[in-house]
Design an enzyme around this catalytic site. Sequence first.
Site, short mmCIF file in Angstrom:
data_model
loop_
_atom_site.label_atom_id
_atom_site.label_comp_id
_atom_site.label_asym_id
_atom_site.label_seq_id
_atom_site.Cartn_x
_atom_site.Cartn_y
_atom_site.Cartn_z
N LEU A 175 0.87 -1.18 0.00
CA LEU A 175 0.00 0.00 0.00
C LEU A 175 0.90 1.23 0.00
CD1 LEU A 175 -2.71 -0.88 2.69
CD2 LEU A 175 -2.96 -0.98 0.21
N ASP A 176 0.45 2.31 -0.62
CA ASP A 176 1.20 3.56 -0.56
C ASP A 176 1.45 3.95 0.89
OD1 ASP A 176 1.05 3.73 -3.30
OD2 ASP A 176 -0.58 5.21 -3.32
N CYS A 177 2.54 4.65 1.13
CA CYS A 177 2.91 5.06 2.48
C CYS A 177 1.75 5.78 3.19
CB CYS A 177 4.14 5.97 2.43
SG CYS A 177 4.71 6.56 4.04
#
Length: 210
Positions: free
Chosen positions: A55-57
């Site tokens: 997942l994106d940060c």
Amino acid sequence: MNKDHIPIIYQDDDIIVAVKPNGLLSVPGRAPENKDCLISRIQQTRPEALTVHRLDCETSGVVVLACNKDSQRELSRQFHDRETQKRYIAVVDGLLADDEGEIDLPLIADWPNRPKQMVDFERGKPSQTRYNVISRSNDTTRLELTPITGRSHQLRVHMLSLGHAILGDRLYGCDRVIAQSPRMLLHALELGFTHPTTEQFCVYQYPAEF
């Protein structure tokens, strides 16, 4: 969600289903200050844990990790072959006109502005996202997003392309969008996949904290 706390929804000898807090990388970055991440924290108690997807940060939500190479290989195949089930919750700027719809816009890396992605009808990879409005209030819309494909930043760019950037998105949002939330309001609510050993289809959820 406390960035230092990693909720574990389920674990056995083959998989770990955890919840990634927003602001924490899924895997380590190149810079020394980016070594702290979800996989390194999980490995403190389960050193055999292996990454399957990311997942994106700035995105929070449900993530599955593998505990052996066979499980990692099978789960990775399911993601590649689009056999997983994913649902996200987002709050976006403005009021969407339609209650539901599908976004079909090809995406490609915006190389001069990496890590940004962009719509490109000539060179972009096919990318589709379904959306369903949950509620509208105060010039914002809360909605459920279902990615059909899994391109980098797909949900963020697709919502931006409709003129409704995700609140708090510091990469794609304008100053007004960024100012409306201290974090990006995007959360991986649900993840479904076939267990690599039992072959049962499992669905795990964790509610958004916004």
